[in-house]
Design a protein around this motif. Structure first.
Motif, mmCIF file in Angstrom:
data_model
loop_
_atom_site.group_PDB
_atom_site.id
_atom_site.type_symbol
_atom_site.label_atom_id
_atom_site.label_comp_id
_atom_site.label_asym_id
_atom_site.label_seq_id
_atom_site.Cartn_x
_atom_site.Cartn_y
_atom_site.Cartn_z
ATOM 1 N N ALA A 1 0.844 -1.195 0.000
ATOM 2 C CA ALA A 1 0.000 0.000 0.000
ATOM 3 C C ALA A 1 0.877 1.241 0.000
ATOM 4 N N VAL A 2 0.483 2.201 -0.798
ATOM 5 C CA VAL A 2 1.086 3.523 -0.668
ATOM 6 C C VAL A 2 0.555 4.111 0.630
ATOM 7 N N MET A 3 1.442 4.656 1.420
ATOM 8 C CA MET A 3 1.027 5.250 2.693
ATOM 9 C C MET A 3 1.153 6.761 2.620
ATOM 10 N N GLY A 4 0.229 7.425 3.275
ATOM 11 C CA GLY A 4 0.258 8.873 3.273
ATOM 12 C C GLY A 4 -0.114 9.435 4.631
ATOM 13 N N TRP A 5 0.342 10.650 4.855
ATOM 14 C CA TRP A 5 -0.071 11.419 6.028
ATOM 15 C C TRP A 5 -0.739 12.699 5.530
ATOM 16 N N SER B 1 7.971 0.322 -1.242
ATOM 17 C CA SER B 1 9.310 -0.085 -0.811
ATOM 18 C C SER B 1 9.982 0.963 0.057
ATOM 19 N N GLY B 2 9.389 2.151 0.083
ATOM 20 C CA GLY B 2 10.025 3.235 0.818
ATOM 21 C C GLY B 2 11.046 4.002 0.002
ATOM 22 N N VAL B 3 11.264 3.574 -1.232
ATOM 23 C CA VAL B 3 12.263 4.229 -2.075
ATOM 24 C C VAL B 3 11.845 5.646 -2.434
ATOM 25 N N ASN B 4 10.568 5.807 -2.738
ATOM 26 C CA ASN B 4 10.070 7.125 -3.153
ATOM 27 C C ASN B 4 9.249 7.781 -2.054
ATOM 28 N N THR B 5 9.531 9.042 -1.825
ATOM 29 C CA THR B 5 8.755 9.846 -0.894
ATOM 30 C C THR B 5 8.443 11.191 -1.546
ATOM 31 N N TYR B 6 7.419 11.825 -1.038
ATOM 32 C CA TYR B 6 7.044 13.143 -1.570
ATOM 33 C C TYR B 6 6.431 13.932 -0.430
ATOM 34 N N TYR B 7 6.770 15.220 -0.382
ATOM 35 C CA TYR B 7 6.312 16.056 0.718
ATOM 36 C C TYR B 7 5.632 17.320 0.212
ATOM 37 N N ALA B 8 4.712 17.805 1.010
ATOM 38 C CA ALA B 8 4.151 19.125 0.750
ATOM 39 C C ALA B 8 5.262 20.148 0.940
ATOM 40 N N ASP B 9 5.195 21.224 0.186
ATOM 41 C CA ASP B 9 6.252 22.233 0.245
ATOM 42 C C ASP B 9 6.413 22.803 1.652
ATOM 43 N N ASN B 10 5.318 22.934 2.378
ATOM 44 C CA ASN B 10 5.398 23.592 3.679
ATOM 45 C C ASN B 10 5.952 22.694 4.792
ATOM 46 N N VAL B 11 6.243 21.442 4.480
ATOM 47 C CA VAL B 11 6.870 20.574 5.484
ATOM 48 C C VAL B 11 8.198 20.002 4.999
ATOM 49 N N ILE C 1 8.861 10.984 6.335
ATOM 50 C CA ILE C 1 7.957 9.834 6.363
ATOM 51 C C ILE C 1 8.785 8.567 6.204
ATOM 52 N N SER C 2 8.374 7.524 6.897
ATOM 53 C CA SER C 2 9.066 6.243 6.784
ATOM 54 C C SER C 2 8.061 5.121 6.999
ATOM 55 N N ARG C 3 8.504 3.905 6.742
ATOM 56 C CA ARG C 3 7.627 2.753 6.943
ATOM 57 C C ARG C 3 8.474 1.546 7.321
ATOM 58 N N ASP C 4 7.830 0.622 8.006
ATOM 59 C CA ASP C 4 8.457 -0.649 8.352
ATOM 60 C C ASP C 4 7.449 -1.727 7.979
ATOM 61 N N ASN C 5 7.621 -2.302 6.808
ATOM 62 C CA ASN C 5 6.643 -3.276 6.323
ATOM 63 C C ASN C 5 6.623 -4.547 7.188
ATOM 64 N N THR D 1 -4.398 1.134 -1.257
ATOM 65 C CA THR D 1 -4.083 -0.263 -1.552
ATOM 66 C C THR D 1 -4.267 -0.623 -3.010
ATOM 67 N N ASP D 2 -4.507 0.381 -3.838
ATOM 68 C CA ASP D 2 -4.848 0.099 -5.237
ATOM 69 C C ASP D 2 -3.754 0.546 -6.198
ATOM 70 N N ARG D 3 -2.504 0.483 -5.775
ATOM 71 C CA ARG D 3 -1.394 0.905 -6.623
ATOM 72 C C ARG D 3 -0.614 -0.302 -7.102
ATOM 73 N N ALA D 4 -0.332 -0.328 -8.375
ATOM 74 C CA ALA D 4 0.334 -1.486 -8.972
ATOM 75 C C ALA D 4 1.849 -1.347 -9.007
ATOM 76 N N SER D 5 2.340 -0.169 -8.776
ATOM 77 C CA SER D 5 3.779 0.060 -8.914
ATOM 78 C C SER D 5 4.451 0.217 -7.565
ATOM 79 N N ILE D 6 5.605 -0.394 -7.421
ATOM 80 C CA ILE D 6 6.345 -0.267 -6.169
ATOM 81 C C ILE D 6 6.938 1.118 -6.017
ATOM 82 N N PHE D 7 6.905 1.909 -7.087
ATOM 83 C CA PHE D 7 7.483 3.250 -7.040
ATOM 84 C C PHE D 7 6.435 4.343 -6.849
#
Length: 128
Positions: A32-36, A54-64, A70-74, A100-106
Motif C-alpha cells: 500500500a502507498v502510505m500517506g499522512w 518499498s520506501g524508495v520514493n517519498t514526496y512532501y508538501a512544500d510547507n513541510v 515519512i518512513s515505513r516498516d513493512n 491499496t490500489d497501486r500497482a507500482s512499487i514506485f
C-alpha cells in the motif's frame, strides 16, 4: 480491510519535535502507498507526505519539506512521520492513510481521493 491507528500526537513548543506512528491491522500494508494528511480547524484536509511500497520514493508538501520525514516498516506493518522544527501552523489533526490500489512499487499519491483506508487521527498542537 485495513484498520489504521495513529499515535504520538500531543502538545509541543515551537521548534520541537514529535514522531507520529501509524499501526495497521487486518491486512498487510506492504503493498500500500502510505500517506499522512492533516486538517486544521475550519480548513480542508491537506496532504503532508507519502511513501511508496518499498520506501524508495517519498514526496512532501512544500510547507513541510526539510522538516518532516515519512518512513515505513513493512515487517512491523507500520508507518511513521517524524516532525521537527515544528511551527504553530503545523497544529492540526494528523491522519494516516493507505492506498491499496497501486500497482507500482514506485508509486506515491498526494490525492485524498486515492486513499481507501484512514485512521481516526491524532491531534498535534504546537504552541508559540
Amino acid at each position: 480491510q485495513v484498520q489504521l491507528v495513529e499515535s504520538g500526537g500531543g502538545l509541543v513548543q515551537a521548534g520541537g519535535s514529535l514522531r507520529l506512528s501509524c499501526a495497521a491491522s487486518g491486512s498487510t500494508i506492504s503493498r500500500a502507498v502510505m500517506g499522512w494528511f492533516r486538517q486544521a480547524p475550519g480548513l480542508e484536509r491537506e496532504f503532508v507526505a507519502t511513501i511508496s511500497w518499498s520506501g524508495v520514493n517519498t514526496y512532501y508538501a512544500d510547507n513541510v519539506k526539510g522538516r518532516f520525514t515519512i518512513s515505513r516498516d513493512n515487517a512491523k506493518n507500520t508507518a511513521s512521520l517524524q516532525m521537527s522544527s515544528l511551527k504553530p501552523e503545523d497544529t492540526a489533526v494528523y491522519y494516516c492513510a493507505a492506498d491499496t490500489d497501486r500497482a507500482s512499487i514506485f508509486a506515491t499519491s498526494r490525492s485524498l481521493s486515492d486513499y481507501d483506508y484512514w485512521g481516526q487521527g491524532t491531534q498535534v498542537t504546537v504552541s508559540s
